[in-house]
Write an enzyme that holds these catalytic residues in place. Structure first.
Site, PDB file in Angstrom:
ATOM      1  N   GLU A  56       0.795  -1.230   0.000  1.00 24.06           N
ATOM      2  CA  GLU A  56       0.000   0.000   0.000  1.00 24.06           C
ATOM      3  C   GLU A  56       0.827   1.280   0.000  1.00 24.06           C
ATOM      4  OE1 GLU A  56       0.446  -1.146   4.404  1.00 24.06           O
ATOM      5  OE2 GLU A  56       0.376  -2.108   2.440  1.00 24.06           O
ATOM      6  N   ASP A  99     -15.471  20.282   6.730  1.00 21.93           N
ATOM      7  CA  ASP A  99     -16.223  19.098   7.157  1.00 21.93           C
ATOM      8  C   ASP A  99     -17.617  19.447   7.673  1.00 21.93           C
ATOM      9  OD1 ASP A  99     -13.755  17.979   6.618  1.00 21.93           O
ATOM     10  OD2 ASP A  99     -13.150  17.988   8.722  1.00 21.93           O
TER      11      ASP A  99
END
Length: 534
Positions: A182, A239
């Site tokens: 990853e 957010d």
């Protein structure tokens, strides 16, 4: 968002404490496959309730030989085989598979850390698209190694030192990689993950942010009754703004937004944010000035975790009072509180198995995760809690939130309280920090660098230094400048400024901000540090 409603096979990651675990989640989502990360010591019932097609056992700092080292639950192997589930072990996860299925893991004669070349020995399974003899550079991070494999397993790749690098049992559908595919230090890692998920496991890709929008609106409408009202705590950041816009789209004027000036905002933040809410987003927002309440409770507090707890508790107290005022006006008290909690907030607030705690080691309590009081009267709605920051920005664009607003750098919920190291009420620390931060950020914008940086800010340090200003000796404050690049805020690299830029900024700060005579730059990445100083 209900994971079961996602139009994609689920890849479930069991987290054993690797600093890279979240990257697996992000890499898989980049393939339009939905992925979630849960504790590696979750119960079998919890794991099966997610109905995954693939389970990935993450890496971690533990040794399988350690007392109380974390592991998957009893019955996991049998469940995976019976249900046709594919299992991939990464680093510690590979060693866990080997040990639990009857093989042997010992301390390696030659430990492998950093870049290492591996060679494919069999073009089967996970390396079915590679030729025997294919060599690639990967990122290793292990001291133990598998020296005897369980029955039915075979080695498909080895490191240049001869250590096992990849194993598999195709009949069981169990696979293992001793390295981290990853990370960017494994250049062919994404190709390996892509081939494994699509060609070996047959995963279907259906993870799209458009689906998230439709699903979240449905969840909000199913959660909030037709006569119920909702409060949204707006911080002025991306957010909470996207969360508010989403909920407003779902329930309209039954949403009541509140923006709290806690005395810990940036320079002219209150005026700028309120103008954006009213002019661009057309959200119903009430501004509450509670700076005295917050600052009085923070007086004398220096511990950053305690600051977060105090601020979280005070926010909820104010929201409860706001809800009571609304009840007086409407005759009905709001039952829900919307917050812009993100997936990294959840991961950092609820951390790794094996630490002797209920969940992983807490990096910090986010005020909207770990900082909320247990007796809170309002029920939470967190429509973004399974999303990363870049995904939230994508969602915001679908909701027509202005792009300039979406590109704003993240700002912590506790505000400048975690950027003043020490007592925020002491002297004029907050005023100094506001001025320094404004000069730094404006200079970045003037240089055309703002969109190239994930987050930039100034930090007020609890030290003084000797200087010479105007031919006189000074004993003034020291401030630090921090700028990082990142994709999701879970890892970050420090941003390299040209020397002339730093020289110009330092001169501006020292000449314009009374009480500062020294500027330092933070040049650490995450890890080992966090992005915020605290």
């Amino acid at each position: 968002m209900d994971p079961k409603a996602v139009k994609s096979d689920l890849v479930l990651i069991l987290d054993y404490g690797s600093q890279y675990t979240h990257l697996i989640t992000r890499r898989i989502r980049s393939l339009n496959i939905f992925s979630l990360c849960i504790s590696g010591t979750s119960s079998l019932e919890t794991i099966t309730s997610h109905n995954p097609k693939v389970v990935i056992l993450s890496g971690g700092p533990h040794s399988v030989h350690s007392v109380n080292s974390p592991t998957f639950p009893s019955g996991f192997v049998e469940w995976a085989q019976k249900g046709g589930i594919f299992v991939l072990g990464v680093c510690y996860g590979l060693q866990l598979i080997v040990q639990k299925l009857g093989g042997q893991v010992d301390v390696g004669e030659r430990q492998e850390y950093g870049r290492m070349e591996i060679e494919v020995e069999k073009n089967l399974g996970i390396f079915g698209n590679k030729k025997v003899g294919n060599k690639q550079v990967v990122w290793m991070s292990h001291g133990d190694e598998a020296i005897k494999l369980p029955d039915g397993f075979e080695v498909v790749a080895r490191s240049q030192q001869g250590a096992v690098a990849a194993v598999e049992n195709r009949e069981m559908r169990f696979f293992g990689l001793q390295y981290h595919p990853e990370v960017t230090h494994s250049p062919e890692g994404m190709d390996t993950l892509r081939y494994f998920l699509f060609d070996v496991c047959g995963v279907s890709a259906g993870w799209k942010i458009e689906n998230v929008l439709d699903e979240e609106i449905k969840v909000i409408n199913d959660t909030v009754g037709p006569e119920e009202h909702v409060i949204c705590a707006l911080s002025g950041g991306v957010d909470s703004t996207v969360a508010a816009t989403l909920v407003h789209k779902a329930i309209g004027d039954r949403l009541h937004c509140v923006f709290v000036d806690n005395g810990l905002l940036r320079y002219k933040e209150r005026e700028r944010v309120m103008e954006t809410f009213e002019s661009d987003l057309h959200l119903p927002v009430t501004c509450v000035d509670a700076s005295n309440e917050f600052l009085s409770k923070l007086k004398g507090v220096v511990d950053p975790e305690m600051k977060r707890k105090i601020i979280g508790k005070e926010f909820i107290s104010i929201f409860d009072a706001f809800a009571h005022e609304l009840e007086q006006k409407m005759g009905k008290k709001p039952a829900y509180l919307v917050q812009g909690t993100l997936y990294p907030d959840v991961i950092e607030s609820c951390p790794p198995p094996g630490s002797g705690r209920n969940h992983s080691h807490t990096i910090k309590s986010h005020h909207n995760v770990g900082g909320l009081p247990k007796d809170m009267k309002l029920k939470l709605i967190e429509p973004l809690k399974l999303l990363f920051k870049d995904e939230v920005r994508q969602l915001g664009r679908l909701l027509s939130v202005p792009d300039a607003f979406l590109k704003r750098h993240p700002f912590p919920g506790p505000g400048l309280a975690v950027r003043v190291l020490g007592d925020v009420t002491e002297g004029n620390a907050l005023d100094i920090l506001r001025q320094v931060d404004e000069i730094f950020i404006q200079s970045i914008k003037d240089a055309g660098l703002y969109d190239s940086i994930w987050q930039a800010f100034a930090v007020f340090l609890p030290v003084r230094s000797v200087g010479v200003q105007g031919d006189q000796r000074t004993h003034s404050h020291v401030v630090a400048l921090r700028a990082v690049t990142s994709q999701d805020g879970m890892t970050a690299d420090w941003y390299y400024f040209e020397h002339k830029f730093l020289d110009d900024v330092a001169r501006k700060i020292c000449n314009r901000v009374r009480g500062v005579n020294r500027i330092v730059q933070d040049i650490t990445s995450k890890p080992p540090s966090t992005i915020e100083w605290e």
